[in-house]
Design a protein around this motif. Structure first.
Motif: not given
Length: 120
Positions: A13-14, A18-21, A37-42, A51-54
């Motif tokens: 969760p994040a 943007a800050s987490t990335k 807008a609610e998911y980013t992958a590494f 990370f998913y928006q939570a």
């Protein structure tokens, strides 16, 4: 390479993607691919994930699993974590296999970093 019945992907969760990335890019050199807008992958980090928006956070004191990084220079990694806006919640301590510290990234989720025992 995907391996049968081996850990393959980790989702976390994040609160603020943007800050987490930015944090993981600055400290660990991660690259991200956004999927809306609610998911980013590494990827290419030893274990792929995203990370998913939570509104929730991942904290070991709340019963969550703890993702642990390895470092050859624990003090240098700790300094990078702090410089990038992470908060150390357990300073460097010894454990039977080495030394480690715990931190939260800007969205509030907990991670740890470990290293071999200090040389005498």
């Amino acid at each position: 390479m995907n391996k049968h019945e081996k850990l393959n992907y980790l989702e976390l969760p994040a609160r603020d993607l943007a800050s987490t990335k930015t944090f993981f890019t600055n400290v660990f050199g991660w690259r991200f691919t956004d999927y809306g807008a609610e998911y980013t992958a590494f990827d290419n980090q030893g274990l792929e994930g995203g990370f998913y928006q939570a509104d929730l956070v991942s904290r070991s004191d709340l019963g969550a699993a703890l993702a642990v990084f390895y470092s050859t220079d624990l003090e240098q990694t700790l300094a990078k974590v702090e410089a990038a806006g992470g908060t150390v919640i357990k300073p460097i301590f010894a454990f039977p296999g080495g030394r480690r510290f715990h931190f939260t990234e800007p969205s509030g989720s907990e991670f740890a970093v470990w290293s071999e025992p200090a040389a005498n």
